[in-house]
Scaffold this motif. Structure first.
Motif, PDB file in Angstrom:
ATOM      1  N   THR A 152       0.823  -1.211   0.000  1.00 39.01           N
ATOM      2  CA  THR A 152       0.000   0.000   0.000  1.00 39.01           C
ATOM      3  C   THR A 152       0.860   1.265   0.000  1.00 39.01           C
ATOM      4  OG1 THR A 152      -1.470  -1.277   1.439  1.00 39.01           O
ATOM      5  CG2 THR A 152      -1.983   1.055   1.177  1.00 39.01           C
ATOM      6  N   THR A 153       1.825   1.318   0.916  1.00 43.10           N
ATOM      7  CA  THR A 153       2.653   2.518   1.046  1.00 43.10           C
ATOM      8  C   THR A 153       3.440   2.787  -0.232  1.00 43.10           C
ATOM      9  OG1 THR A 153       2.794   2.546   3.439  1.00 43.10           O
ATOM     10  CG2 THR A 153       4.718   3.366   2.277  1.00 43.10           C
ATOM     11  N   ASN A 185      -2.900  -8.537   3.206  1.00 42.79           N
ATOM     12  CA  ASN A 185      -2.979  -7.431   4.162  1.00 42.79           C
ATOM     13  C   ASN A 185      -3.880  -7.796   5.342  1.00 42.79           C
ATOM     14  OD1 ASN A 185      -1.975  -6.515   1.691  1.00 42.79           O
ATOM     15  ND2 ASN A 185      -2.589  -4.422   2.081  1.00 42.79           N
ATOM     16  N   THR A 189      -1.292 -10.085   7.595  1.00 42.43           N
ATOM     17  CA  THR A 189      -0.862  -9.120   8.615  1.00 42.43           C
ATOM     18  C   THR A 189      -1.591  -9.390   9.927  1.00 42.43           C
ATOM     19  OG1 THR A 189      -0.672  -7.527   6.815  1.00 42.43           O
ATOM     20  CG2 THR A 189      -0.443  -6.656   9.035  1.00 42.43           C
ATOM     21  N   GLY A 214      -5.891   2.654  12.768  1.00 41.54           N
ATOM     22  CA  GLY A 214      -6.114   2.461  11.327  1.00 41.54           C
ATOM     23  C   GLY A 214      -6.920   1.192  11.096  1.00 41.54           C
ATOM     24  N   TYR A 215      -8.103   1.341  10.457  1.00 41.82           N
ATOM     25  CA  TYR A 215      -8.968   0.181  10.200  1.00 41.82           C
ATOM     26  C   TYR A 215      -9.087  -0.057   8.694  1.00 41.82           C
ATOM     27  CZ  TYR A 215     -12.663  -3.172  11.399  1.00 41.82           C
ATOM     28  OH  TYR A 215     -13.402  -4.326  11.577  1.00 41.82           O
ATOM     29  N   GLY A 216      -7.915  -0.124   8.050  1.00 44.70           N
ATOM     30  CA  GLY A 216      -7.889  -0.485   6.629  1.00 44.70           C
ATOM     31  C   GLY A 216      -7.775  -1.993   6.524  1.00 44.70           C
ATOM     32  N   TRP A 217      -7.178  -2.463   5.429  1.00 46.48           N
ATOM     33  CA  TRP A 217      -7.087  -3.914   5.218  1.00 46.48           C
ATOM     34  C   TRP A 217      -6.301  -4.583   6.331  1.00 46.48           C
ATOM     35  CZ3 TRP A 217     -10.438  -6.144   2.413  1.00 46.48           C
ATOM     36  CH2 TRP A 217     -11.039  -5.440   1.374  1.00 46.48           C
ATOM     37  N   VAL A 238      -9.325   7.986  11.040  1.00 40.38           N
ATOM     38  CA  VAL A 238      -9.555   9.364  10.586  1.00 40.38           C
ATOM     39  C   VAL A 238     -10.620   9.387   9.490  1.00 40.38           C
ATOM     40  CG1 VAL A 238      -7.246  10.257  11.171  1.00 40.38           C
ATOM     41  CG2 VAL A 238      -7.607   9.156   8.945  1.00 40.38           C
ATOM     42  N   LYS A 242     -14.598   4.088   7.482  1.00 41.93           N
ATOM     43  CA  LYS A 242     -13.867   2.985   8.128  1.00 41.93           C
ATOM     44  C   LYS A 242     -14.224   2.925   9.602  1.00 41.93           C
ATOM     45  CE  LYS A 242     -11.179   2.035   4.503  1.00 41.93           C
ATOM     46  NZ  LYS A 242      -9.883   2.661   4.315  1.00 41.93           N
ATOM     47  N   VAL A 269      -1.214   0.694  11.963  1.00 46.32           N
ATOM     48  CA  VAL A 269      -1.269   0.134  10.598  1.00 46.32           C
ATOM     49  C   VAL A 269      -1.945   1.161   9.687  1.00 46.32           C
ATOM     50  CG1 VAL A 269      -1.090  -2.399  10.610  1.00 46.32           C
ATOM     51  CG2 VAL A 269      -3.116  -1.326  11.571  1.00 46.32           C
ATOM     52  N   GLY A 271      -0.028   3.482   7.481  1.00 49.88           N
ATOM     53  CA  GLY A 271       0.746   3.977   6.332  1.00 49.88           C
ATOM     54  C   GLY A 271       0.980   5.476   6.455  1.00 49.88           C
ATOM     55  N   GLY A 294       2.767  -1.116  10.029  1.00 44.61           N
ATOM     56  CA  GLY A 294       2.723  -0.381   8.760  1.00 44.61           C
ATOM     57  C   GLY A 294       4.103  -0.414   8.115  1.00 44.61           C
ATOM     58  N   GLU A 299       5.357   5.626  11.807  1.00 45.90           N
ATOM     59  CA  GLU A 299       3.992   5.727  12.344  1.00 45.90           C
ATOM     60  C   GLU A 299       4.001   6.049  13.840  1.00 45.90           C
ATOM     61  OE1 GLU A 299       1.046   3.150  10.869  1.00 45.90           O
ATOM     62  OE2 GLU A 299       2.043   2.864   8.950  1.00 45.90           O
ATOM     63  N   ASN A 340       5.705  -7.801  12.505  1.00 47.21           N
ATOM     64  CA  ASN A 340       5.507  -9.179  12.038  1.00 47.21           C
ATOM     65  C   ASN A 340       6.753  -9.708  11.328  1.00 47.21           C
ATOM     66  OD1 ASN A 340       5.088  -7.408   9.901  1.00 47.21           O
ATOM     67  ND2 ASN A 340       3.688  -8.776   8.835  1.00 47.21           N
TER      68      ASN A 340
HETATM   69  N1  LIG Z   1       3.150  -5.662   8.062  1.00 46.25           N
HETATM   70  C1  LIG Z   1       2.956  -6.131   6.859  1.00 46.25           C
HETATM   71  O1  LIG Z   1       3.391  -7.221   6.519  1.00 46.25           O
HETATM   72  C2  LIG Z   1       2.161  -5.334   5.880  1.00 46.25           C
HETATM   73  C3  LIG Z   1       1.404  -5.980   4.879  1.00 46.25           C
HETATM   74  C4  LIG Z   1       0.635  -5.204   4.016  1.00 46.25           C
HETATM   75  C5  LIG Z   1       0.657  -3.814   4.126  1.00 46.25           C
HETATM   76  N2  LIG Z   1       1.440  -3.233   5.085  1.00 46.25           N
HETATM   77  C6  LIG Z   1       1.486  -1.772   5.290  1.00 46.25           C
HETATM   78  O2  LIG Z   1       0.526  -1.454   6.287  1.00 46.25           O
HETATM   79  C7  LIG Z   1       0.060  -0.115   6.096  1.00 46.25           C
HETATM   80  C8  LIG Z   1      -1.463  -0.128   6.001  1.00 46.25           C
HETATM   81  O3  LIG Z   1      -1.854  -0.850   4.844  1.00 46.25           O
HETATM   82  P1  LIG Z   1      -3.408  -1.100   4.489  1.00 46.25           P
HETATM   83  O4  LIG Z   1      -3.407  -1.929   3.258  1.00 46.25           O
HETATM   84  O5  LIG Z   1      -4.154  -1.521   5.704  1.00 46.25           O
HETATM   85  O6  LIG Z   1      -3.821   0.407   4.112  1.00 46.25           O
HETATM   86  P2  LIG Z   1      -5.305   1.032   4.063  1.00 46.25           P
HETATM   87  O7  LIG Z   1      -5.181   2.253   3.256  1.00 46.25           O
HETATM   88  O8  LIG Z   1      -6.291  -0.023   3.693  1.00 46.25           O
HETATM   89  O9  LIG Z   1      -5.574   1.422   5.608  1.00 46.25           O
HETATM   90  C9  LIG Z   1      -4.940   2.452   6.314  1.00 46.25           C
HETATM   91  C10 LIG Z   1      -5.990   3.056   7.247  1.00 46.25           C
HETATM   92  O10 LIG Z   1      -5.345   3.942   8.175  1.00 46.25           O
HETATM   93  C11 LIG Z   1      -6.192   5.073   8.362  1.00 46.25           C
HETATM   94  N3  LIG Z   1      -5.387   6.189   8.888  1.00 46.25           N
HETATM   95  C12 LIG Z   1      -4.540   7.018   8.229  1.00 46.25           C
HETATM   96  N4  LIG Z   1      -3.992   7.923   9.077  1.00 46.25           N
HETATM   97  C13 LIG Z   1      -4.501   7.629  10.315  1.00 46.25           C
HETATM   98  C14 LIG Z   1      -4.313   8.185  11.603  1.00 46.25           C
HETATM   99  N5  LIG Z   1      -3.475   9.209  11.812  1.00 46.25           N
HETATM  100  N6  LIG Z   1      -5.003   7.638  12.642  1.00 46.25           N
HETATM  101  C15 LIG Z   1      -5.848   6.589  12.465  1.00 46.25           C
HETATM  102  N7  LIG Z   1      -6.061   6.025  11.248  1.00 46.25           N
HETATM  103  C16 LIG Z   1      -5.389   6.527  10.191  1.00 46.25           C
HETATM  104  C17 LIG Z   1      -6.789   5.327   6.988  1.00 46.25           C
HETATM  105  O11 LIG Z   1      -7.984   6.082   7.080  1.00 46.25           O
HETATM  106  C18 LIG Z   1      -7.046   3.897   6.502  1.00 46.25           C
HETATM  107  O12 LIG Z   1      -8.329   3.430   6.836  1.00 46.25           O
HETATM  108  C19 LIG Z   1       0.773   0.383   4.851  1.00 46.25           C
HETATM  109  O13 LIG Z   1       1.940   1.058   5.234  1.00 46.25           O
HETATM  110  C20 LIG Z   1       1.128  -0.898   4.114  1.00 46.25           C
HETATM  111  O14 LIG Z   1       2.191  -0.711   3.223  1.00 46.25           O
HETATM  112  C21 LIG Z   1       2.166  -3.955   5.973  1.00 46.25           C
END
Ligand SMILES: NC(=O)c1ccc[n+]([C@@H]2O[C@H](COP(=O)([O-])OP(=O)(O)OC[C@H]3O[C@@H](n4cnc5c(N)ncnc54)[C@H](O)[C@@H]3O)[C@@H](O)[C@H]2O)c1
Length: 418
Positions: A152-153, A185, A189, A214-217, A238, A242, A269, A271, A294, A299, A340
């Motif tokens: 994602t990032t 994700n 994750t 953060g409640y993304g994927w 935010v 979500k 999580v 990004g 993330g 973060e 992780n």
């Molecule tokens: N650890 C791993 O193995 C792994 C695997 C996949 C992705 N990632 C990374 O994890 C991060 C998140 O990925 P994703 O696919 O869930 O992204 P996503 O865009 O689906 O979710 C991110 C969420 O964070 C929220 N957010 C942003 N700023 C915020 C804040 N200040 N406070 C609270 N919430 C906030 C956004 O609104 C969004 O809902 C990215 O950096 C991605 O690259 C890590």
């Protein structure tokens, strides 16, 4: 062969672990079998910047089997599995530039070593290869036909480059494939973040307040698993949609200023930068555990944490205890890097099976079609996404129904009502 790894004597241990992962990656195995026959990447130089794990080793093997001339460097200074790096060099004859715990200078030196291979395809997890090419190795651009991006990032960074008109070759966004982010994700994750926290702390999750920022994927996955282990899960967000989804999924939702006061565990999580910062540390409970999953270690505002601490010591492997001037202790895991991969082994093979099939098939797609593409970020072609889901189901021994002719016609028509 030019390479830079910790210790070549770890190769046999790494090979066994790579074989173990291979058993959980049947779909990539099928792709590799076809690659062996068709050699679609023959003569293509690939520089990959990925987490150096057992699953990545299987991807590198598949690319090489498909004819690619591939090299690998790490996409994070803490995620390298040194035995895997050794096995890739010794048993697969694939050059690797990665050492777990390398400092920032070494990390970027390794990226430059991978780029010295003069890639025709770049394979990134966080866009460090592409951004290095565009900032300090522009002479390589003329030979690059395209690149792929895993996370994602990275996709966010690349879309920003495309928007500003500075991206010089096409990118396939592997992250945006449904067979990637729905599973890697969320389920990858989700499980491996809990795995990292458990390995680092050996604490009980049940009965604790577990704050997910953060409640993304990724956040959905971590929340699901923390809840399953008996935690009282709190979400901070935010994005109103979500946040609403989190409420409907049964979690408490509140601003970080409130969550900071009650949490036992915190996982970012987002990004995004500084999701947990000074004013949050100042009100946390004594003994709070703070981790990030993330992509980048931005973060959690670690410089501020250091500033308001009077004492800092490493209390366990992967755990730094900061004693604040108010005498409360905060435990930071894995230096704020993806926990992780820092304290555990990253995603399990069966989930990387799909993510890395997307990588392998996207590389094949670039080899065949890159010349037709513009300097933009493209999704993985839908046909590839569908095919991976079909192959995964079949590898799991699961059959599904097919549309009947009547149903196909109905779904394509508008005339028929009640
Ligand atoms: N650890 C791993 O193995 C792994 C695997 C996949 C992705 N990632 C990374 O994890 C991060 C998140 O990925 P994703 O696919 O869930 O992204 P996503 O865009 O689906 O979710 C991110 C969420 O964070 C929220 N957010 C942003 N700023 C915020 C804040 N200040 N406070 C609270 N919430 C906030 C956004 O609104 C969004 O809902 C990215 O950096 C991605 O690259 C890590």
């Amino acid at each position: 062969m030019n390479y830079d790894i910790k210790d070549i004597r770890l190769a046999d241990k790494g090979l066994l672990r790579i074989e173990w992962a291979q058993a959980g990656m049947p779909v990539l195995g099928l792709v590799k079998k076809r690659f062996k026959k068709e050699r679609p990447l023959k003569g293509i130089r690939v520089s990959a910047c990925l987490h150096v794990t057992t699953e990545t080793a299987n991807l590198m093997d598949a690319l090489k089997t498909g004819g690619a001339d591939a090299v690998l460097c790490a996409s994070n200074p803490l995620s390298t599995q040194d035995d895997v790096a050794a096995a890739l060099v010794e048993h697969f004859k694939i050059p690797v530039f990665a050492i777990k715990g390398e400092d920032s200078d070494t990390y970027y030196r390794h990226i430059r070593s991978a780029l010295a291979h003069r890639p025709m395809i770049t394979m990134d997890d966080g866009a460090d290869l592409v951004s290095t090419v565009h900032s300090s190795a522009k002479e390589l651009i003329k030979e690059i036909i395209g690149g792929t991006e895993e996370t994602t990032t990275g996709v966010i960074r690349l879309r920003s480059m495309a928007r500003q008109g500075v991206l010089k070759f096409p990118i396939i966004s592997v992250n945006d494939a449904n067979t990637k982010h729905f599973f890697d994700n969320r389920y990858g994750t989700g499980q491996s973040t809990l795995d990292g926290i458990l390995r680092a702390t050996n604490r009980l999750i049940a009965g604790t307040v577990f704050v997910i920022v953060g409640y993304g994927w990724c956040g959905r996955g971590v929340a699901m698993r923390a809840k399953g282990m008996g935690a009282d899960v709190v979400i901070t967000e935010v994005d109103p949609l979500k946040a609403l989804e989190a409420v409907m999924d049964g979690y408490r939702v509140m601003p970080m200023s409130e969550a900071a006061r009650i949490g036992d565990f915190f996982v970012t999580v987002t990004g995004n930068i500084n999701a947990i910062r000074r004013e949050h540390f100042e009100v946390m409970k004594d003994g709070a555990v703070v981790a990030n999953s993330g992509h980048f270690n931005v973060e959690i505002d670690i410089p501020s944490l250091k500033k308001i601490s009077k004492k800092e010591r490493q209390i366990r492997e992967f755990v730094y205890e900061y004693t604040l001037t108010n005498s409360r202790r905060i435990n930071l895991l894995g230096e704020g890097r993806l926990i992780n991969l820092a304290a555990a082994e990253g995603h399990p093979p069966s989930v990387m099976d799909m993510s890395f099939c997307n990588q392998a098939l996207s590389a094949e797609y670039l080899a065949k079609s890159a010349r037709k593409l513009e300097r933009k970020v493209y999704p993985v072609p839908a046909a590839i996404d569908q095919e991976i889901a079909r192959l995964k189901l079949s590898a799991m021994g699961i059959e599904i129904d097919k549309l009947t002719q009547e149903q196909k016609k109905y779904m394509a028509s508008w005339e028929m009502g009640t």
